[in-house]
Structure formats: structure tokens, C-alpha cells
Design a protein around this motif. Structure first.
Motif, PDB file in Angstrom:
ATOM      1  N   LYS A 153       7.455   3.367   0.831  1.00 27.46           N
ATOM      2  CA  LYS A 153       7.397   2.456  -0.317  1.00 27.46           C
ATOM      3  C   LYS A 153       6.195   1.512  -0.227  1.00 27.46           C
ATOM      4  O   LYS A 153       5.810   1.064   0.858  1.00 27.46           O
ATOM      5  CB  LYS A 153       8.679   1.632  -0.402  1.00 27.46           C
ATOM      6  CG  LYS A 153       9.931   2.460  -0.642  1.00 27.46           C
ATOM      7  CD  LYS A 153       9.878   3.152  -1.996  1.00 27.46           C
ATOM      8  CE  LYS A 153      11.143   3.947  -2.271  1.00 27.46           C
ATOM      9  NZ  LYS A 153      11.066   4.688  -3.553  1.00 27.46           N
ATOM     10  N   ALA A 154       5.614   1.231  -1.383  1.00 27.16           N
ATOM     11  CA  ALA A 154       4.499   0.295  -1.482  1.00 27.16           C
ATOM     12  C   ALA A 154       4.844  -0.825  -2.444  1.00 27.16           C
ATOM     13  O   ALA A 154       5.599  -0.622  -3.402  1.00 27.16           O
ATOM     14  CB  ALA A 154       3.244   1.024  -1.955  1.00 27.16           C
ATOM     15  N   LYS A 155       4.285  -2.022  -2.190  1.00 30.10           N
ATOM     16  CA  LYS A 155       4.572  -3.165  -3.072  1.00 30.10           C
ATOM     17  C   LYS A 155       3.930  -2.978  -4.444  1.00 30.10           C
ATOM     18  O   LYS A 155       4.402  -3.507  -5.439  1.00 30.10           O
ATOM     19  CB  LYS A 155       4.075  -4.453  -2.423  1.00 30.10           C
ATOM     20  CG  LYS A 155       4.829  -4.833  -1.152  1.00 30.10           C
ATOM     21  CD  LYS A 155       4.319  -6.154  -0.611  1.00 30.10           C
ATOM     22  CE  LYS A 155       5.139  -6.614   0.593  1.00 30.10           C
ATOM     23  NZ  LYS A 155       4.933  -5.773   1.775  1.00 30.10           N
ATOM     24  N   LYS A 156       2.776  -2.299  -4.492  1.00 34.64           N
ATOM     25  CA  LYS A 156       2.044  -2.045  -5.738  1.00 34.64           C
ATOM     26  C   LYS A 156       1.617  -3.349  -6.422  1.00 34.64           C
ATOM     27  O   LYS A 156       1.693  -3.480  -7.640  1.00 34.64           O
ATOM     28  CB  LYS A 156       2.860  -1.155  -6.678  1.00 34.64           C
ATOM     29  CG  LYS A 156       3.126   0.242  -6.111  1.00 34.64           C
ATOM     30  CD  LYS A 156       3.787   1.140  -7.146  1.00 34.64           C
ATOM     31  CE  LYS A 156       3.931   2.559  -6.613  1.00 34.64           C
ATOM     32  NZ  LYS A 156       4.839   2.678  -5.466  1.00 34.64           N
ATOM     33  N   ILE A 157       1.176  -4.303  -5.618  1.00 31.92           N
ATOM     34  CA  ILE A 157       0.664  -5.580  -6.114  1.00 31.92           C
ATOM     35  C   ILE A 157      -0.780  -5.709  -5.655  1.00 31.92           C
ATOM     36  O   ILE A 157      -1.056  -5.724  -4.455  1.00 31.92           O
ATOM     37  CB  ILE A 157       1.499  -6.768  -5.594  1.00 31.92           C
ATOM     38  CG1 ILE A 157       2.966  -6.617  -6.013  1.00 31.92           C
ATOM     39  CG2 ILE A 157       0.917  -8.084  -6.084  1.00 31.92           C
ATOM     40  CD1 ILE A 157       3.882  -7.658  -5.412  1.00 31.92           C
ATOM     41  N   ASP A 158      -1.684  -5.804  -6.622  1.00 32.55           N
ATOM     42  CA  ASP A 158      -3.106  -5.881  -6.287  1.00 32.55           C
ATOM     43  C   ASP A 158      -3.405  -7.112  -5.445  1.00 32.55           C
ATOM     44  O   ASP A 158      -2.840  -8.190  -5.659  1.00 32.55           O
ATOM     45  CB  ASP A 158      -3.934  -5.919  -7.581  1.00 32.55           C
ATOM     46  CG  ASP A 158      -5.410  -5.666  -7.314  1.00 32.55           C
ATOM     47  OD1 ASP A 158      -5.742  -5.076  -6.274  1.00 32.55           O
ATOM     48  OD2 ASP A 158      -6.242  -6.065  -8.155  1.00 32.55           O
ATOM     49  N   ASN A 159      -4.276  -6.928  -4.462  1.00 28.87           N
ATOM     50  CA  ASN A 159      -4.696  -7.974  -3.531  1.00 28.87           C
ATOM     51  C   ASN A 159      -3.591  -8.385  -2.562  1.00 28.87           C
ATOM     52  O   ASN A 159      -3.749  -9.363  -1.820  1.00 28.87           O
ATOM     53  CB  ASN A 159      -5.220  -9.211  -4.268  1.00 28.87           C
ATOM     54  CG  ASN A 159      -6.344  -9.883  -3.498  1.00 28.87           C
ATOM     55  OD1 ASN A 159      -7.159  -9.215  -2.862  1.00 28.87           O
ATOM     56  ND2 ASN A 159      -6.388 -11.202  -3.533  1.00 28.87           N
ATOM     57  N   LEU A 160      -2.476  -7.668  -2.582  1.00 33.15           N
ATOM     58  CA  LEU A 160      -1.403  -7.873  -1.596  1.00 33.15           C
ATOM     59  C   LEU A 160      -1.152  -6.544  -0.888  1.00 33.15           C
ATOM     60  O   LEU A 160      -1.411  -6.414   0.317  1.00 33.15           O
ATOM     61  CB  LEU A 160      -0.128  -8.382  -2.267  1.00 33.15           C
ATOM     62  CG  LEU A 160       1.056  -8.614  -1.328  1.00 33.15           C
ATOM     63  CD1 LEU A 160       0.724  -9.703  -0.318  1.00 33.15           C
ATOM     64  CD2 LEU A 160       2.310  -8.982  -2.121  1.00 33.15           C
ATOM     65  N   ILE A 162      -1.629  -2.824  -2.798  1.00 37.17           N
ATOM     66  CA  ILE A 162      -1.693  -2.051  -4.031  1.00 37.17           C
ATOM     67  C   ILE A 162      -1.097  -0.662  -3.853  1.00 37.17           C
ATOM     68  O   ILE A 162      -0.511  -0.099  -4.766  1.00 37.17           O
ATOM     69  CB  ILE A 162      -3.144  -1.962  -4.566  1.00 37.17           C
ATOM     70  CG1 ILE A 162      -3.168  -1.354  -5.954  1.00 37.17           C
ATOM     71  CG2 ILE A 162      -4.041  -1.237  -3.594  1.00 37.17           C
ATOM     72  CD1 ILE A 162      -2.459  -2.150  -7.003  1.00 37.17           C
ATOM     73  N   THR A 163      -1.207  -0.095  -2.633  1.00 36.65           N
ATOM     74  CA  THR A 163      -0.629   1.225  -2.378  1.00 36.65           C
ATOM     75  C   THR A 163      -0.523   1.465  -0.881  1.00 36.65           C
ATOM     76  O   THR A 163      -1.103   0.727  -0.072  1.00 36.65           O
ATOM     77  CB  THR A 163      -1.474   2.331  -3.056  1.00 36.65           C
ATOM     78  OG1 THR A 163      -0.748   3.555  -3.046  1.00 36.65           O
ATOM     79  CG2 THR A 163      -2.803   2.523  -2.354  1.00 36.65           C
ATOM     80  N   VAL A 164       0.227   2.487  -0.526  1.00 37.26           N
ATOM     81  CA  VAL A 164       0.373   2.918   0.875  1.00 37.26           C
ATOM     82  C   VAL A 164       0.134   4.421   0.909  1.00 37.26           C
ATOM     83  O   VAL A 164       0.893   5.180   0.309  1.00 37.26           O
ATOM     84  CB  VAL A 164       1.777   2.591   1.424  1.00 37.26           C
ATOM     85  CG1 VAL A 164       2.006   3.270   2.763  1.00 37.26           C
ATOM     86  CG2 VAL A 164       1.956   1.082   1.563  1.00 37.26           C
ATOM     87  N   ILE A 165      -0.917   4.838   1.596  1.00 34.73           N
ATOM     88  CA  ILE A 165      -1.321   6.234   1.575  1.00 34.73           C
ATOM     89  C   ILE A 165      -1.313   6.818   2.979  1.00 34.73           C
ATOM     90  O   ILE A 165      -1.912   6.255   3.909  1.00 34.73           O
ATOM     91  CB  ILE A 165      -2.717   6.387   0.946  1.00 34.73           C
ATOM     92  CG1 ILE A 165      -2.663   5.966  -0.525  1.00 34.73           C
ATOM     93  CG2 ILE A 165      -3.230   7.807   1.081  1.00 34.73           C
ATOM     94  CD1 ILE A 165      -3.990   5.984  -1.232  1.00 34.73           C
ATOM     95  N   SER A 166      -0.641   7.957   3.138  1.00 37.15           N
ATOM     96  CA  SER A 166      -0.642   8.641   4.429  1.00 37.15           C
ATOM     97  C   SER A 166      -1.998   9.290   4.649  1.00 37.15           C
ATOM     98  O   SER A 166      -2.577   9.892   3.745  1.00 37.15           O
ATOM     99  CB  SER A 166       0.453   9.709   4.467  1.00 37.15           C
ATOM    100  OG  SER A 166       0.322  10.490   5.640  1.00 37.15           O
ATOM    101  N   THR A 167      -2.502   9.175   5.876  1.00 38.85           N
ATOM    102  CA  THR A 167      -3.794   9.780   6.210  1.00 38.85           C
ATOM    103  C   THR A 167      -3.650  10.967   7.159  1.00 38.85           C
ATOM    104  O   THR A 167      -4.588  11.749   7.310  1.00 38.85           O
ATOM    105  CB  THR A 167      -4.727   8.740   6.837  1.00 38.85           C
ATOM    106  OG1 THR A 167      -4.167   8.265   8.082  1.00 38.85           O
ATOM    107  CG2 THR A 167      -4.919   7.558   5.900  1.00 38.85           C
ATOM    108  N   GLY A 168      -2.495  11.123   7.799  1.00 37.10           N
ATOM    109  CA  GLY A 168      -2.283  12.253   8.694  1.00 37.10           C
ATOM    110  C   GLY A 168      -0.877  12.237   9.253  1.00 37.10           C
ATOM    111  O   GLY A 168      -0.235  11.186   9.326  1.00 37.10           O
ATOM    112  N   GLY A 169      -0.378  13.418   9.622  1.00 39.55           N
ATOM    113  CA  GLY A 169       0.972  13.530  10.163  1.00 39.55           C
ATOM    114  C   GLY A 169       1.004  14.372  11.418  1.00 39.55           C
ATOM    115  O   GLY A 169       0.066  15.119  11.717  1.00 39.55           O
ATOM    116  N   ILE A 170       2.119  14.271  12.153  1.00 39.89           N
ATOM    117  CA  ILE A 170       2.279  15.035  13.396  1.00 39.89           C
ATOM    118  C   ILE A 170       3.768  15.228  13.670  1.00 39.89           C
ATOM    119  O   ILE A 170       4.599  14.399  13.274  1.00 39.89           O
ATOM    120  CB  ILE A 170       1.615  14.306  14.593  1.00 39.89           C
ATOM    121  CG1 ILE A 170       1.443  15.234  15.797  1.00 39.89           C
ATOM    122  CG2 ILE A 170       2.376  13.058  14.968  1.00 39.89           C
ATOM    123  CD1 ILE A 170       0.304  16.169  15.708  1.00 39.89           C
TER     124      ILE A 170
END
Length: 383
Positions: A153-160, A162-170
Motif C-alpha cells: 500500500k502507498a499513501k498516494k500523497i504528493d511530497n509525502l 506519492i507511490t511505492v514501487i517494487s524494484t526487485g524480488g527474491i
């Protein structure tokens, strides 16, 4: 008798004190790679000839569109009309492909975030073992409405946040781990600011994810976007900062210690042919200079070398490099494909399962900003 007992006690206290001092000193010293790690079957060989083999890239081709309404997976049924990235990892025989910001139906020219169907990250499950005609999804991880579910989950609030993105998994210790960046705000093209990088864990095949709040890397560090790879008992992470203009650094941790931030070691250079590691993130050095964006690393059996794919934002091209060992030396970048042929391209995610002839031919997931979807690509590597 009392003096004799007192003497024994004082000696014991002295010995314990020495042990504690030694333990504290040990936490700040560098470590060398263990002999058990210098074996060819792990992709590490301190005696490997430091000669680059990869000379050119041939037969680059776009095979299929993987996401979107017009894709071979018709992901609109999961309310995925647009998404990007597509990093991959294997867990218990299946491939999990992880995407970034994801949207439902939007106007043709829409860019950026927003809308009721905006999810920061989603995931597909794959059993398909034939990459030659594209990759078919078994399913996507969904919510109770049948939509591709936002995993972290991401807050989706700009400057706080804005998003949470996965960059890699294992896959580690029987569970799945995603490494993600908490994006504070977007900047100019190829630039963004992050709060921190973190880790989330799933013990139910990706259906639910829990952030490991005690495992984070500072937002201004070089360890924000990572490509993890298991080597023997260790997990190595090639990492870059926020954005697409930084260089590559390297860290590692024992698989059993993946949830202990204090056990991570950072590459700090060589002592002759022996790599040196430090528990202090501030000691880390670059193994590849900038600019590197959205990197992906794997061991290539055909060349008996490491390969790294990434976006060079300055030349607007996907490039590939060859590495003798995880820490290098690494070759110069060789262009795989360019924005002149594939407009607004970025990301180039590889996996050792999706190759032909032991890795002479590689397949990779590549995004294009417009139409904001992920495409399946093929390239032949020449000696």
C-alpha cells in the motif's frame, strides 16, 4: 582464600572484557570473501580470466505486448490497461513478474498518477516456460473484486509518499520478498526523490504482503533500486539510487539473515583479487559509473559471465554489460535497442529461465511510456 577467589574473578572479568572489545571491533572491520564462495558453480571465480567475451548484439526483436487490453494476456480483465516495469523472480517453480504504477481505463494521452483504479504495484504469476512467442500469465494476484491487487500500500500523497514501487524480488527461506522504493515526489524526466527503500514479505504466494519496517535504506543512498540474485548461501544486490542517473553499488547478505539489516555487507573495493566488504553503508563504492536506470542482473551460462541490462537515460537506449564477477570488472555498455526504434523505452528485466542456447539468446521485459505498457523482447548475444 578470599584473595585467591578475588583474583580468579578479576581474571574472568578481564577475559570477558577482551571478548567484548573484540566483538565491537569486529563489527567495524572489513571482511573478505570466504573460500567457499570462490567456486565456479556459484558464478564467483577469483581466478577467472578477466577478458570480456560479449562483442555485439544481433536480432533484436519485439515479440509481444504483455500488458494492456491489446496484449496477449488481455490484462484488462484484471483492470490493468496500463502498467510498466516487469522485474521477475522465481518462487517454488513459478515466475512472478512485478509491475509498477498500474491503471484502469484512461484517455489515450493520459500520463501520471490518479484515478480510482490506480495501484502502485501489481503482480502476475507465470508457469509458461517457452519465451519464444511471449509469456502467458497464469493469473494476476487479485483483490475481492477481481482487479490486480496493490501488493504494498502507498499513501498516494504528493511530497509525502506519492507511490511505492517494487524494484526487485527474491525467494528466500521459503518466503517471497519484494524490495521497494517509497517515492516522495516525481521530478524532471528520469529524476525522483525517495523517502527510503524497504522490504516486504509474503508467506502466502504473494496474496498478502507485510512491510518489514525495521529494514530500510536511506532515501539519499545508493541502495534504492535493487536487482537481487542468490549465489550459494548469499543474496547479492546490485543497486542504484533514486532516478536513472546514478551509478551501481553492491551489497550482500546471507539468505538466513535477509531480515537482519545489521547483517548486510557493502562492497568497498579490492585487496589484490580479494573483494572487501564493510557493514557500513557509507563505505560502499561504485562498481559501475552513471548513468544506470532500472537495472537487472543474472548469471549467463553461455558466456560464463554476469550480464546486466539497464536504461542509459542519456543515450535513450537499453544497454547490456558483461561482468567477470559480481563486483566486476564490468565491461562498457553495449547498445541493445534505442528509442529511435522503440519510442520512450525504459526498463529491461531479464531472468535466467527465459533464455535459449544457455543464454546466447535472452528475452527481456521492456516498457514504453506511450502506450504505457510492457513488451516482451528478444536479443542474440554474439562473441
Amino acid at each position: 582464600m578470599f584473595k585467591k577467589v578475588l583474583t580468579i574473578v578479576l581474571i574472568a572479568v578481564f577475559i570477558v572484557s577482551i571478548g567484548l572489545v573484540g566483538a565491537n571491533c569486529k563489527a567495524t572491520t572489513t571482511t573478505t570473501i570466504a573460500a567457499a564462495e570462490t567456486t565456479k558453480d556459484t558464478g564467483i571465480d577469483l581466478g577467472r580470466e578477466e577478458k570480456f567475451i560479449l562483442q555485439s548484439i544481433k536480432e533484436v526483436k519485439q515479440i509481444a505486448q504483455l500488458t494492456g487490453k491489446e496484449s496477449i494476456n488481455s490484462t484488462d480483465k484484471y483492470l490493468v490497461y496500463g502498467t510498466d516495469l516487469g522485474s521477475m523472480f522465481e518462487h517454488e517453480g513459478k515466475i512472478y513478474m512485478v509491475f509498477g504504477d498500474t491503471f484502469g481505463p484512461r484517455s489515450k494521452d493520459a500520463t501520471g498518477a490518479g484515478g480510482d483504479n490506480w495501484r502502485s504495484n501489481v503482480m502476475a504469476v507465470i508457469s509458461d516456460e517457452d519465451p519464444s512467442d511471449g509469456i502467458i500469465f497464469d493469473t494476476m494476484i487479485t483483490d475481492d473484486k477481481g482487479r490486480a491487487k496493490e501488493l504494498i500500500k502507498a499513501k498516494k500523497i504528493d511530497n509525502l509518499e506519492i507511490t511505492v514501487i517494487s524494484t526487485g524480488g527474491i525467494s528466500a527461506k521459503g518466503s517471497m520478498y519484494l524490495f521497494y522504493m517509497s517515492v516522495k515526489k516525481w521530478g524532471l524526466p528520469g529524476e525522483w526523490t525517495c523517502n527510503y527503500a524497504g522490504m516486504a514479505k509474503s508467506a502466502d504466494y504473494g496474496n498478502t504482503w507485510i512491510r518489514k519496517e525495521n529494514i530500510t535504506w536511506p532515501g539519499n543512498s545508493g541502495f534504492i533500486q535493487v536487482s537481487p540474485y542468490k549465489i550459494g548461501d548469499d543474496i547479492f544486490f546490485w543497486a542504484i539510487p533514486s532516478g536513472r542517473f546514478g551509478g551501481v553499488k553492491l551489497m550482500k547478505v546471507k539468505e538466513v539473515d535477509i531480515e537482519d539489516i545489521d547483517r548486510y555487507l557493502y562492497y568497498i573495493g579490492m585487496d589484490g583479487k580479494i573483494p572487501q566488504w564493510s557493514p557500513d553503508i557509507n563505505d560502499a563504492v561504485e562498481i559501475i559509473g552513471p548513468p544506470v536506470g532500472e537495472l537487472s542482473v543474472m548469471w549467463n551460462e553461455y558466456f560464463q559471465r554476469w550480464i546486466m541490462t539497464y536504461l542509459n537515460e542519456k543515450t535513450r537506449s537499453i544497454e547490456i554489460r558483461e561482468g567477470i564477477n559480481p563486483w566486476g570488472p564490468w565491461s562498457k555498455g553495449i547498445e541493445v535497442c534505442n528509442a529511435s526504434d522503440y519510442p520512450d523505452l525504459y526498463g529491461a528485466y531479464i531472468h535466467p529461465r527465459f533464455v535459449e542456447n544457455n543464454g546466447q539468446i535472452i528475452y527481456f521485459a521492456m516498457s514504453q511510456w506511450k502506450p504505457y505498457n510492457v513488451f516482451w523482447m528478444k536479443a542474440k548475444l554474439e562473441k
